[in-house]
Every structure is written in C-alpha cells, then in structure tokens.
Write a protein that holds these residues in place. Structure first.
Motif, PDB file in Angstrom:
ATOM      1  N   ASP A 132     -21.000 -10.839  17.290  1.00 29.77           N
ATOM      2  CA  ASP A 132     -20.323  -9.622  17.773  1.00 29.77           C
ATOM      3  C   ASP A 132     -18.673  -9.832  17.465  1.00 29.77           C
ATOM      4  N   VAL A 133     -18.468 -10.153  16.107  1.00 28.74           N
ATOM      5  CA  VAL A 133     -17.000 -10.486  15.769  1.00 28.74           C
ATOM      6  C   VAL A 133     -16.572  -9.385  14.754  1.00 28.74           C
ATOM      7  N   SER A 134     -15.338  -8.972  14.737  1.00 31.81           N
ATOM      8  CA  SER A 134     -14.714  -8.042  13.677  1.00 31.81           C
ATOM      9  C   SER A 134     -14.832  -8.650  12.296  1.00 31.81           C
ATOM     10  N   TYR A 135     -15.182  -7.878  11.340  1.00 36.47           N
ATOM     11  CA  TYR A 135     -15.332  -8.361  10.102  1.00 36.47           C
ATOM     12  C   TYR A 135     -14.454  -7.064   9.197  1.00 36.47           C
ATOM     13  N   LEU A 136     -13.031  -7.456   8.627  1.00 41.52           N
ATOM     14  CA  LEU A 136     -12.568  -6.244   7.967  1.00 41.52           C
ATOM     15  C   LEU A 136     -12.544  -6.768   6.368  1.00 41.52           C
ATOM     16  N   CYS A 137     -12.550  -5.501   5.724  1.00 42.33           N
ATOM     17  CA  CYS A 137     -12.247  -5.728   4.313  1.00 42.33           C
ATOM     18  C   CYS A 137     -11.372  -4.757   3.461  1.00 42.33           C
ATOM     19  N   ASP A 138     -10.549  -5.389   2.789  1.00 44.88           N
ATOM     20  CA  ASP A 138      -9.414  -4.507   2.150  1.00 44.88           C
ATOM     21  C   ASP A 138      -9.474  -4.587   0.686  1.00 44.88           C
ATOM     22  N   GLU A 139     -10.155  -3.304   0.211  1.00 40.13           N
ATOM     23  CA  GLU A 139     -10.270  -3.551  -1.281  1.00 40.13           C
ATOM     24  C   GLU A 139      -9.014  -3.308  -2.050  1.00 40.13           C
ATOM     25  N   THR A 140      -7.912  -2.354  -1.400  1.00 39.32           N
ATOM     26  CA  THR A 140      -6.604  -2.175  -2.343  1.00 39.32           C
ATOM     27  C   THR A 140      -6.032  -3.565  -2.118  1.00 39.32           C
ATOM     28  N   PHE A 141      -5.652  -4.193  -1.219  1.00 40.93           N
ATOM     29  CA  PHE A 141      -4.918  -5.520  -1.411  1.00 40.93           C
ATOM     30  C   PHE A 141      -5.724  -6.774  -1.635  1.00 40.93           C
ATOM     31  N   LYS A 195      -3.318   2.145  -8.614  1.00 41.85           N
ATOM     32  CA  LYS A 195      -3.025   3.382  -8.091  1.00 41.85           C
ATOM     33  C   LYS A 195      -3.189   3.362  -6.497  1.00 41.85           C
ATOM     34  N   ALA A 196      -4.234   2.916  -5.987  1.00 33.63           N
ATOM     35  CA  ALA A 196      -4.353   2.729  -4.650  1.00 33.63           C
ATOM     36  C   ALA A 196      -3.671   1.789  -3.951  1.00 33.63           C
ATOM     37  N   LYS A 197      -3.293   0.814  -4.469  1.00 34.11           N
ATOM     38  CA  LYS A 197      -2.079  -0.076  -3.960  1.00 34.11           C
ATOM     39  C   LYS A 197      -1.038   0.347  -3.784  1.00 34.11           C
ATOM     40  N   LEU A 198      -0.476   1.298  -4.829  1.00 34.49           N
ATOM     41  CA  LEU A 198       0.839   2.003  -4.837  1.00 34.49           C
ATOM     42  C   LEU A 198       0.967   2.795  -3.718  1.00 34.49           C
ATOM     43  N   ALA A 199      -0.053   3.734  -3.822  1.00 33.83           N
ATOM     44  CA  ALA A 199      -0.252   4.715  -2.617  1.00 33.83           C
ATOM     45  C   ALA A 199      -0.162   3.956  -1.180  1.00 33.83           C
ATOM     46  N   ALA A 200      -0.875   2.939  -1.031  1.00 33.77           N
ATOM     47  CA  ALA A 200      -1.011   2.148   0.178  1.00 33.77           C
ATOM     48  C   ALA A 200       0.437   1.787   0.583  1.00 33.77           C
ATOM     49  N   HIS A 201       1.315   1.216  -0.440  1.00 37.44           N
ATOM     50  CA  HIS A 201       2.624   0.936  -0.001  1.00 37.44           C
ATOM     51  C   HIS A 201       3.463   2.020   0.304  1.00 37.44           C
ATOM     52  N   LYS A 202       3.403   3.187   0.117  1.00 33.77           N
ATOM     53  CA  LYS A 202       4.177   4.431   0.286  1.00 33.77           C
ATOM     54  C   LYS A 202       3.473   4.840   1.709  1.00 33.77           C
ATOM     55  N   ASN A 203       2.247   4.749   1.976  1.00 36.23           N
ATOM     56  CA  ASN A 203       1.671   5.495   3.042  1.00 36.23           C
ATOM     57  C   ASN A 203       0.541   4.383   3.540  1.00 36.23           C
ATOM     58  N   PRO A 204       0.593   3.238   4.156  1.00 32.88           N
ATOM     59  CA  PRO A 204      -0.536   2.407   4.487  1.00 32.88           C
ATOM     60  C   PRO A 204      -1.877   3.054   4.840  1.00 32.88           C
ATOM     61  N   ALA A 205      -1.472   4.202   5.832  1.00 37.21           N
ATOM     62  CA  ALA A 205      -2.625   4.749   6.352  1.00 37.21           C
ATOM     63  C   ALA A 205      -3.399   5.678   5.480  1.00 37.21           C
ATOM     64  N   SER A 206      -2.891   5.871   4.105  1.00 40.05           N
ATOM     65  CA  SER A 206      -3.602   6.683   3.408  1.00 40.05           C
ATOM     66  C   SER A 206      -4.920   5.979   2.640  1.00 40.05           C
ATOM     67  N   MET A 207      -4.926   4.495   2.627  1.00 41.91           N
ATOM     68  CA  MET A 207      -5.961   3.736   2.267  1.00 41.91           C
ATOM     69  C   MET A 207      -6.746   3.107   3.088  1.00 41.91           C
TER      70      MET A 207
END
Length: 418
Positions: A213-222, A284-296
C-alpha cells in the motif's frame, strides 16, 4: 495533517501549488545539490534548517534588508503565530510512534551587545528560540555552541566551532530526525548487490522488502519514478529514481525538483491512463510542463512494491561562500553588506551577516533513517487501496526527500555513487 500543511502554504498567502515558502525550499535545494558534494558526489541538505535560520534573522531586519529576506523566503506578512505553528507541527510526536522529528533554535548574543527587548520576545515566541548571553572572546565560547548543537542533534553532529571575538550575535537552527520504518526491513534479507554509480559499479549492501500500500508515481515528461516508503508516524522517505543519466537534469531544475518531490497522489492520473511520449512529443510536453506544470500529468497508483534499497550514509558541509552566493542569486544582498545591512530591529548600531554554514548527516538502514542538520548564521559589526505489484530497484543514481508528516521536505539529497 492537511490543516498543518495549510499553515505552511498560507505563510505567503498562496495555495499549495504556488507557495513562495515552498518555492525557496526547492530553489535553494536545487542550488545546493548541484554545488555541494562529498568525494563520491553525494549530498544531503536541509533547506528547512536554512529557511528557519534566515527567517529568525529576518526578525531583526528592517527596511530593504527585511524586504529582500521576505521576498526570497516567501514570508511577507507572516505573523509570529504562524512561525510557531510550523515549529510546533514538526516537533509534535505522533501518538504511538517511535519516530521523532525536532527543530530547535537558539540565539547567542555578545555580552557587549544590548539587544532590543522586542527582538528577544519575538524570537522566543515565534521560534521557541533559546536566547543566551555569551562572551565570544572566551576560548570556550565555540565549545558552548558546539555542545548545544550536539545535544539537539543527539550527537550526530559535533562541529568544531571557533569564535574570534568579532562576533556580536550567532543564530543556530538544528533539525533532527529519528524516523522508524512503518515496517522495518529484515536484516536477514540484506545482501550485496551492484550499484551502478556515475563513477562506476560498486558492490554494496542492499535492503529488501515488499512494501504494501505505497504510492508509486511515474513522470513521463521529466523522466523519473518515485516510491514513498512510510515511517510509523505518517512521515515518509520519498525515493526518486531518475531515468538513466537524468539525475543531473533534475537537480539543476527547481521546478522539476519540486514536481518530483511535492506531487501528492491525489494530484496524479491513474496509471492505466498512461500515454507513452517519445522524441519531439516528449520535448514539447516538457516545455509545456515548465510553463504550466499542471498541464502535464504524473501517473500513479497505490501498489505493493518489491523494494531493493541500498544502505547509505552521507555527511555534507556547506560553507558560507556557497550559501551566500546562492542567497545573493535569490536577491538577498543587503544583509551581507556592512554598508547597506539594516538589522536595527536587533539593536542600535551597524550589524551584518558575516557567515552562514550548514552541516548535515544522514544514515539509512534496516531500522529507518537518522538525520541531523544545523545551520549557523554569524552576525558581526558592520485512504490507500491494494494495487498492482511492482519492482523498484534503486541500483543507479537517485534522489530522496525525508518528508515530515505534514509533507515538508526536512532533508533532500542526491546519491550518485556508493
């Protein structure tokens, strides 16, 4: 826990996504992780300790000096009760837990200095600070301060502090954690394995455990994945495993660092909705995430993780030149300039910060994590569900954050080689 976290987020009058206080923590952590390392390239820092020491110093500042400190720290308009709420929140031991986290603050004032009563009252009330009169020219002055640090870090830190008599005031903030795993790693399950560091491979002891029951997170953008291993008081060790070769990119980017460590499970997208990104789409996703992290999105699940984590131990020391350079890049300049510094809320006469240092220690083993830090400022004249199973093997350079039960990063570090 949510109420205590809101106390920290509302220090700057902003919500948790844009809190300037949290912003300082990750900006300074990023700079320190890049510029400070031991012989193996490993580093452990406590941005909370630095923030507390500077916030305490700001109680004595005035004019542009105060404005610069408040702007950098994100404390504009913060009242004494809110500072104290943060200190009390970290120091509060959870019922039935063996884990302990503490912050302690002290101010050492030269016996030749007559401080304003209002300054003494403010630091005692807002930071629960111990105020001591001291003769900085006494050969034992440094030993007294060192002994105080050793006492409040349970002996993990015992620095050699030397005073030359030019000091008029010293501010010390210590942080200590003795965090016990909610489910300890079994010593019999520890066995040697290869850690692929950026200096080459090394065989070191790896601890093994099925973490339920642990949290596992994965960020494809960064390009990272994270597992949050719980302690018995609701705090966590968040282990961020960057994609191969990606650690340096993350530690140099405060926004990416904050995204990696501060994202909560409730802010993520279920892993079954994950979309693979490659090539230009990922850029492109990484650049978008820098401008608006919540978008990715960051994808996540509650899982049972087969964790393989190396034992490690790190000692870090950050000198005044490094910290002052970092703070100057954040706009804090007057406090270090004897001709412009204004600490008139401490006393009559010219004062300026002459040095800032931080020492830290962390050790991670089968029982949990023990960590300690002190920051010293010298002032001179002038509800989880069962999820899928995953394997999480930390056998290459990684980052970690020791989070309080209110999800504040008490310690942040990078392990490059073992």
């Amino acid at each position: 826990m949510e109420e205590d976290m809101r106390i920290f987020n509302t220090m700057s009058g902003l919500n948790g996504e844009t809190s300037e206080c949290t912003g300082f923590i990750y900006r300074s952590a990023s700079d320190m992780l890049v510029t400070v390392a031991d012989g193996k390239g490993n580093v452990n820092v406590s941005p909370i300790s630095l923030w507390l020491a500077l916030a305490l110093a700001a109680q004595g500042a005035h004019g542009h000096t105060l404005e610069q400190l408040e702007e950098a720290l994100g404390t504009n308009g913060l009242c004494a009760d809110q500072y104290r709420a943060l200190v009390d929140s970290i120091n509060q031991q959870q019922p039935g837990a063996a884990s302990v986290m503490t912050v302690r603050n002290s101010v050492w004032i030269s016996d030749t200095l007559t401080p304003h009563t209002s300054f003494i009252d403010d630091v005692r009330h807002a930071f629960a600070a111990e105020v001591n009169s001291i003769d900085f020219s006494d050969p034992n002055a440094g030993k007294s301060i060192s002994s105080w640090i050793g006492k409040h870090t349970e002996g993990l830190l015992q620095p050699t502090i030397e005073c030359d008599g030019t000091e008029l005031l010293s501010i010390i903030s210590t942080v200590f954690a003795d965090s016990r795993w909610k489910t300890p790693f079994e010593l019999n399950d520890t066995e040697p394995a290869v850690f692929h560091g950026d200096h080459g491979d090394a065989t070191v002891p790896f601890m093994h455990q099925w973490c339920e029951d642990v949290s596992y997170l994965c960020d494809e953008t960064f390009g990272w994945e994270r597992v949050d291993i719980p302690f018995d008081d609701g705090s966590e060790l968040r282990i961020v495993l960057p994609d191969p070769g990606n650690l340096e990119t993350l530690v140099k980017d405060p926004a990416a660092l904050r995204r990696a460590f501060s994202t909560e499970l409730a802010e993520t997208v279920p892993q079954e909705d994950k979309q693979e990104l490659t090539g230009m789409d990922r850029l492109k996703a990484k650049l978008a995430a820098h401008k608006n992290p919540a978008s990715m999105p960051i994808y996540a699940n509650t899982v049972t993780a087969k964790v393989a984590l190396p034992r490690f131990e790190i000692d870090s020391a950050i000198d005044g030149r490094t910290i002052i350079t970092i703070l100057q890049s954040l706009g804090v300049t007057d406090a270090f300039d004897p001709t412009h510094a204004d600490f008139s809320s401490i006393c009559e006469g010219a004062l300026a910060i002459s040095d800032i240092v931080q020492n830290t220690h962390i050790e991670v083993n089968e029982h949990g994590v023990r960590a300690a830090a002190y920051t010293g400022i010298a002032v001179a004249g002038a509800a989880p569900q069962w999820g899928r199973e995953i394997t999480f093997t930390v056998d290459r350079p990684f980052m970690y954050a020791l989070m309080t039960h209110d999800r504040l990063p008490l310690f942040v570090g990078a392990v490059r080689n073992l």
